[in-house]
Motif scaffolding. Structure first.
Motif, PDB file in Angstrom:
ATOM      1  N   VAL A 124       1.538 -21.963  98.997  1.00 41.99           N
ATOM      2  CA  VAL A 124       1.139 -21.368  97.719  1.00 41.99           C
ATOM      3  C   VAL A 124       0.308 -20.117  97.973  1.00 41.99           C
ATOM      4  O   VAL A 124      -0.241 -19.922  99.063  1.00 41.99           O
ATOM      5  CB  VAL A 124       0.344 -22.367  96.853  1.00 41.99           C
ATOM      6  N   TYR A 125       0.184 -19.297  96.918  1.00 45.37           N
ATOM      7  CA  TYR A 125      -0.505 -18.013  97.052  1.00 45.37           C
ATOM      8  C   TYR A 125      -1.573 -17.803  95.977  1.00 45.37           C
ATOM      9  O   TYR A 125      -2.146 -16.726  95.879  1.00 45.37           O
ATOM     10  CB  TYR A 125       0.522 -16.875  96.996  1.00 45.37           C
ATOM     11  N   SER A 126      -1.847 -18.843  95.191  1.00 43.86           N
ATOM     12  CA  SER A 126      -2.880 -18.730  94.157  1.00 43.86           C
ATOM     13  C   SER A 126      -3.415 -20.119  93.843  1.00 43.86           C
ATOM     14  O   SER A 126      -2.806 -21.142  94.200  1.00 43.86           O
ATOM     15  CB  SER A 126      -2.308 -18.104  92.884  1.00 43.86           C
ATOM     16  N   VAL A 127      -4.549 -20.161  93.144  1.00 44.53           N
ATOM     17  CA  VAL A 127      -5.145 -21.440  92.755  1.00 44.53           C
ATOM     18  C   VAL A 127      -4.211 -22.187  91.807  1.00 44.53           C
ATOM     19  O   VAL A 127      -4.022 -23.407  91.920  1.00 44.53           O
ATOM     20  CB  VAL A 127      -6.525 -21.213  92.102  1.00 44.53           C
ATOM     21  N   GLY A 128      -3.607 -21.463  90.875  1.00 45.26           N
ATOM     22  CA  GLY A 128      -2.695 -22.095  89.926  1.00 45.26           C
ATOM     23  C   GLY A 128      -1.515 -22.752  90.614  1.00 45.26           C
ATOM     24  O   GLY A 128      -1.135 -23.890  90.286  1.00 45.26           O
TER      25      GLY A 128
END
Length: 732
Positions: free
Chosen positions: A115-119
């Motif tokens: 993944v690349y974001s908190v979301g």
């Protein structure tokens, strides 16, 4: 060394002035320059090398190599990457690429998602199911990683982790609680020949970084089938990511089945590689360098045997235990001592013996944190604290296990709380039973000789036995020598004695009845190393130890013998001195080696505080100390004697007293005024030294100082504000 043998000039870039690596004796040219892309590009343009090696400088070198490759500088200057190609490095470091490649070659991995974001992380965790572990790409020591049981914990970890990744990428992975963690060190050459050098079993289960885990070699609790399944998978992985040289692979193994998963791959030499190299005697870095130059494993000779090729897998007829060293006690205030997927240790020790128990107890003492071994430590820690640290592991957990058993916790209960295999727990239980037996014995008991033999076989030191029998350490030593109970000097030969060893890589054990180490005639000097890396004692003492050894040879000394127990240092490379004992830096063991070798003298002054502390007790027992006389070392280390000397020489110093009692210190503080400085003797880098500002802190800080300096005086002096500190180095 490997390059020089081939007539190849080496250029080293490293700004660390303390390490032996930057000694002019090692590389042909050394740049003490920042390890940054612009600086390295300038050096590459100036030197125009034919090739570059990326796998020998840890994670920093690997990351820089990838960044340099992406600038196009290697193609521009026609520089060849020697060893594992960059595409292989990228696959092992990029969590998404690694997962996909493992699935392509048929090796299982835990359910996960890059993944690349908190979301994206929160969505992935919901899909996979909590708990999850966050793993960061291109980081050292598990930086930024952590285990999350809730979305709130995951959000906090990911927000910290993403900025630490080169590609702003993290992997959300299913947390496999209490699975075993097994590491394989594997070699591969350009013709696809592969061998496994060592299988390392983590004492602690998955979830604790391998750098923070106790590690045992060879594996102790795996069946042969499990071992072979993982070995085959390790070779498949190494071939699948095109490694050339050495590679570390970490597996998770379900203790209730034969299911396994590949956790990660380090396509470089790592801390585990250094451990495996010292554990087996197989020179991983040296052979890796040769493979990077294009040699194949069958073409290279095993320098330990001098007979077999480098394509033979090492065999061990002994047990190795590594325990990390943490330095949480250096810091004031509430410290988070819990261990997890981010590494917190600063160093490690390695012990060698013929049984797990002996190796485990030796390693505990090597840490130099005041432990007598795994047992006999007189700990006063309440049950609720012990149970909490078993469930949520800290640096103290391994020596709280015996205390938990004494509180009545069963092996099954402890296993359910810790995930530590019952085999290890039963071994600890046997140590407790021996402690109880010794405490119940009379020194005149006719069965004592046999009990002493068994106690020594499972790692009890003379001090431990003395504590149990109510004797002094010297009395126990005389007692066992009277019964002819002596440690045997053995050799690490990589082949379990199938071929005769051509080196003098030695250890001592009570698990055998014969000596293998040949004692030579001539002038012999023992040099004591520094032990494990810790805050205040690092690679600078490795530099000092090696230059001392080389200087002694230049002065015509027939045999230079080094004693040390740090697997991360050059001074414990088997071919750097005439003889290496991978052993405890204790009074008992140094005397054992000194007597066995009939050495002429011992040097204590180049290994830092640990060997310096041995100067006086060694001299009192007839050992000749080279360099500064032991009584003058004691005068400098003993705060009371040193302050008295300054008074005698009329050299100004702050007002001081010997801390004979809490009331005396408070009275002194009242007369000179706060703040005051509490100064224990014979300590490293100011351990337990504190500036005290009021009466309420005096008792606590004095207790801490006397704990770290039990056998030596504590001095209290007036603390001077805003004073400049100057140092003078002198030679006499």
């Amino acid at each position: 060394k490997a390059l020089r043998e081939e007539g190849i000039k080496s250029i080293l870039v490293n700004p660390n002035v303390a390490t032996i690596q930057t000694s002019r004796r090692i590389a042909d040219k050394v740049y003490l320059e920042p390890l940054t892309v612009p600086t390295l590009i300038d050096i590459l343009k100036m030197e125009r090398p034919d090739g570059i090696m990326l796998g020998f400088g840890g994670q920093t070198a690997l990351n820089l190599g990838v960044k340099l490759y992406r600038t196009g500088i290697f193609d521009e200057l026609d520089i060849k990457v020697l060893g594992t190609p960059v595409k292989g490095i990228e696959i092992t470091e990029d969590r998404g690429l690694f997962k996909n490649r493992m699935l392509e070659i048929g090796v299982s991995v835990p359910p996960s998602k890059p993944v690349y974001s908190v979301g994206e992380a929160l969505a992935a965790a919901e899909e996979i199911g909590y708990p999850v572990i966050v793993r960061v790409a291109y980081t050292l020591g598990g930086g930024g990683s952590g285990v999350a049981y809730t979305p709130e914990e995951l959000r906090r970890i990911v927000m910290t982790a993403l900025p630490q990744s080169i590609g702003h990428q993290v992997l959300i992975e299913k947390y496999l609680k209490h699975w075993k963690e097994i590491e394989y060190e594997v070699m591969r050459d350009r013709k696809n020949n592969c061998i496994t050098i060592c299988a390392l079993e983590n004492f602690d289960p998955l979830g604790i970084h391998t750098g923070d885990s106790i590690v045992v070699a060879p594996t102790q609790t795996l069946t042969n089938r499990e071992y072979q399944i993982l070995r085959s998978a390790a070779i498949k992985v190494v071939r699948g990511v095109w490694v050339i040289g050495e590679c570390n692979i970490q597996f998770g193994l379900d203790p209730r089945s034969e299911d396994y998963v590949a956790i990660e791959v380090n396509a470089r030499l790592s801390r585990s590689s250094a451990l495996a190299s010292k554990a087996t005697g197989y020179p991983l870095a040296y052979i890796s360098a040769k493979l990077a130059l294009g040699y194949t494993l069958p073409e290279l000779l095993n320098k330990v045997t001098g007979v077999t090729t480098a394509c033979f897998e090492p065999a061990l007829d002994y047990v190795v235990v590594k325990i990390p060293r943490w330095d949480f006690d250096k810091f004031e205030g509430p410290i988070d001592r819990t261990l997890g997927s981010q590494m917190k240790s600063v160093g490690e020790v390695m012990s060698i013996a013929r049984s797990f128990e002996e190796a485990f107890q030796k390693a505990a003492r090597m840490l130099d944190i005041g432990l007598e071994g795994i047992v006999c430590n007189d700990l006063d820690i309440p049950l609720n604290v012990v149970e909490e640290e078993l469930r949520n592991p800290t640096d103290r957990r391994f020596y709280l296990l015996p205390l938990a058993m004494r509180y009545g916790l069963s092996i099954e209960k402890i296993y359910s709380m810790t995930g530590i295999d019952p085999w290890f727990l039963y071994k600890i239980k046997s140590m407790i039973e021996m402690e109880d037996k010794l405490r119940s014995m009379d020194p005149q008991d006719p069965t004592l000789p046999e009990v002493l033999k068994e106690a020594k076989r499972i790692g009890f030191s003379d001090r431990q036995i003395a504590k149990c029998l109510g004797l002094t350490e010297d009395e126990v030593r005389r007692l066992r020598l009277r019964y002819n109970i002596r440690p045997r000097a053995k050799i690490v030969d990589t082949m379990a004695a199938e071929w005769e060893s051509q080196t003098n890589y030695c250890y001592m054990t009570y698990g055998d009845t014969e000596d293998d180490v040949k004692v030579k005639e001539g002038k012999k000097i023992i040099v004591l190393g520094a032990g494990c890396i810790r805050i205040g004692s690092s690679v600078e003492f490795d530099y000092c130890t090696m230059h001392t050894a080389w200087s002694l040879k230049e002065e015509g000394i027939d045999e230079v013998i080094v004693i040390n127990n740090n697997p991360e240092t050059v001074s414990t490379d088997f071919d750097m001195t005439d003889k290496l004992y991978f052993e405890e830096l204790s009074l008992e063991r140094v005397l054992d080696i000194w007597e066995y070798e009939s050495a002429d003298a011992v040097i204590v002054s180049v290994g830092g505080q640990t060997p310096n502390t041995l100067a006086k007790p060694l001299a009192e027992r007839g050992v000749k100390i080279l360099g500064t006389d032991a009584k003058y070392i004691d005068m400098a280390e003993d705060r009371r004697k040193f302050s008295s000397l300054l008074e005698k020489l009329n050299i100004p110093q702050p007002e001081w007293i010997y801390a004979s009692s809490v009331d005396a210190v408070k009275s002194f503080a009242k007369s000179v005024g706060y703040p005051i400085l509490i100064r224990p003797s014979y300590v490293l880098s100011g351990a337990a030294m504190r500036v005290v500002f009021n009466d309420s802190d005096v008792e606590e800080y004095l207790r801490l100082a006397t704990k770290v300096s039990r056998e030596h005086p504590v001095v209290v002096s007036k603390f001077i504000y805003n004073a400049k500190e100057l140092e003078v180095d002198g030679v006499s």
